[in-house]
Design an enzyme around this catalytic site. Sequence first.
Site, PDB file in Angstrom:
ATOM      1  N   HIS A   1      -5.779  -0.908  11.943  1.00  0.00           N
ATOM      2  CA  HIS A   1      -4.572  -1.782  10.645  1.00  0.00           C
ATOM      3  C   HIS A   1      -5.334  -2.852  10.518  1.00  0.00           C
ATOM      4  O   HIS A   1      -6.391  -3.341  11.734  1.00  0.00           O
ATOM      5  CB  HIS A   1      -3.587  -1.827  10.253  1.00  0.00           C
ATOM      6  CG  HIS A   1      -2.381  -2.246   9.846  1.00  0.00           C
ATOM      7  ND1 HIS A   1      -2.272  -2.031   8.724  1.00  0.00           N
ATOM      8  CD2 HIS A   1      -1.694  -3.274   9.369  1.00  0.00           C
ATOM      9  CE1 HIS A   1      -1.655  -2.066   7.775  1.00  0.00           C
ATOM     10  NE2 HIS A   1      -1.182  -3.049   8.270  1.00  0.00           N
TER      11      HIS A   1
ATOM     12  N   CYS B   1      -4.829  -0.198   4.216  1.00  0.00           N
ATOM     13  CA  CYS B   1      -4.724  -1.217   4.191  1.00  0.00           C
ATOM     14  C   CYS B   1      -6.325  -1.796   4.252  1.00  0.00           C
ATOM     15  O   CYS B   1      -5.679  -3.340   3.984  1.00  0.00           O
ATOM     16  CB  CYS B   1      -3.932  -1.283   5.761  1.00  0.00           C
ATOM     17  SG  CYS B   1      -4.891  -0.424   6.788  1.00  0.00           S
TER      18      CYS B   1
ATOM     19  N   ASN C   1       0.233  -9.459   5.326  1.00  0.00           N
ATOM     20  CA  ASN C   1       0.414  -7.705   5.784  1.00  0.00           C
ATOM     21  C   ASN C   1       0.539  -7.459   3.894  1.00  0.00           C
ATOM     22  O   ASN C   1       0.539  -7.594   2.750  1.00  0.00           O
ATOM     23  CB  ASN C   1       1.783  -6.940   6.628  1.00  0.00           C
ATOM     24  CG  ASN C   1       0.574  -6.088   7.034  1.00  0.00           C
ATOM     25  OD1 ASN C   1       0.018  -5.293   6.455  1.00  0.00           O
ATOM     26  ND2 ASN C   1       2.042  -5.504   7.944  1.00  0.00           N
TER      27      ASN C   1
ATOM     28  N   GLN D   1       0.933  -1.241   0.202  1.00  0.00           N
ATOM     29  CA  GLN D   1       0.030  -0.319  -0.228  1.00  0.00           C
ATOM     30  C   GLN D   1       0.525   0.988   0.248  1.00  0.00           C
ATOM     31  O   GLN D   1       0.391   2.463  -0.136  1.00  0.00           O
ATOM     32  CB  GLN D   1      -0.798   0.040   1.487  1.00  0.00           C
ATOM     33  CG  GLN D   1       0.019  -0.107   2.459  1.00  0.00           C
ATOM     34  CD  GLN D   1      -1.272   0.238   3.595  1.00  0.00           C
ATOM     35  OE1 GLN D   1      -1.421  -1.478   3.720  1.00  0.00           O
ATOM     36  NE2 GLN D   1      -1.436   0.908   4.615  1.00  0.00           N
TER      37      GLN D   1
END
Length: 453
Positions: free
Chosen positions: A371, A76, A392, A70
């Site tokens: 997040h 996110c 992630n 990102q």
Amino acid sequence: MTVELGKKHIISQEMIERFSKDFRGDPMNRILMNAIKKNGVQAVAMNQDVPVAMQYTFSHEIKTGEITNQKQSGRCWLFAALNTLRQHVMRHCDLESFEFSQNYLMFWDKFEKSNYFLENILETLDEETDSRLVAWLLMAPVNDGGQWDMFVNLVEKYGLVPKYVMPETFQSSQSRAMNQLLTAKLREDAAKLRAQYHKYKRSEAELREQKAAMLQEIYRILCLCLGEPPVRFDFEYRDKAQKFHRDPDLTPQEFYQKYVNVDLHEYVSLINAPTSDKPFYRTYTVKYLGNVKGGKDVLYLNVEVDVLKALAIKQLQNEEPVWFGCDVGKMMDRETGIMDTALFDYATALGVPFHLTKAERLEYGDSLMTHAMVFTGVNLVDGKPNRWKVENSWGKDIGNRGFFVMSDAWFDQFVYQVVVKKNDLPEHLQTALQQKPIELQPWDPMGSLALAY
């Protein structure tokens, strides 16, 4: 209770001298001070036993695509959500990896949020400008953050496209300057609408006509920064056998229906907010939190943390990744990708204990969801999890080639939300979902948006 003020309410020189004498009286304090001054508190406090226990091996793992990035944006929640859906395209087309256009949904999210904000301004014209509600609306009208239900609204209205159809731009990857300009314009628009209503007594129809002109300016800014979204495109790819495929002239909705074909209403957001004002087994929504006017409202079902774990494990065992929201900044190391409550021994390094509970951290502003990521694996010992594999969206240079490992204790303390299939819920939870949701204030910690980067 009224606190009596006297000399004890000031910081006196005598107090400072006493504290200083106490600090200098322990020789270990100088050693710790020198170490922390040179290396930083995290380096000194890091528990080196933790990396040994937090291995990147798991009893159950899901195959994933390439790690996404990102970059310098707070998207996110979009990256995580799209990473949960890309499995369907990979299986349908027999691909090693696939990536949706995050920029495409970013464009429509910004545009819809702008309309959502202006509509909220019109709904609150009789509120004072300095009221808590109007001040909250003006604080961040169009930031990068979002929630699962906001993602659902975008996909249902605008569909999806592959990344190459609307690739990243400078401003999609580094969104701060664009967001500042959009925010300035929207605040200006809010001032105009409120002045037209209070000073010139404009009608609702006249105000909405002005709003349309304001949205045209927002659309122009977004096109210049992000590019104009495609209306039709050709889907072209090579499968694992290197066979070429072309599916021409698709709309984004047609692509979504054909290659993903998932009913996003099958999924529900479960939260763990163990505060006294939010009883378990009740549903909640948040006032003035959303992006698409007329779309799905944010909806949560509050349950114990072990319920989140059990349903996440069930979904992983069914070979489906799990979107989740957490407070990523707590007890986490970006270099190793470790998330563990024992990772940093701040109490010993600083000689100061830290005792807030999960509920107290929420109530006193020390923690909230910041997040969104994806569970793609879990390690079970005698049927119980001791660590979780996390995908992630910070690129391959962070953590273990883009993956993180989370201890089960960290899950207990800092995971606040998981998105799971409704049909996997036991009957009593499916019944609880049918309740009319309790409305939370916009500034409630459960109204936070995932936007860490």
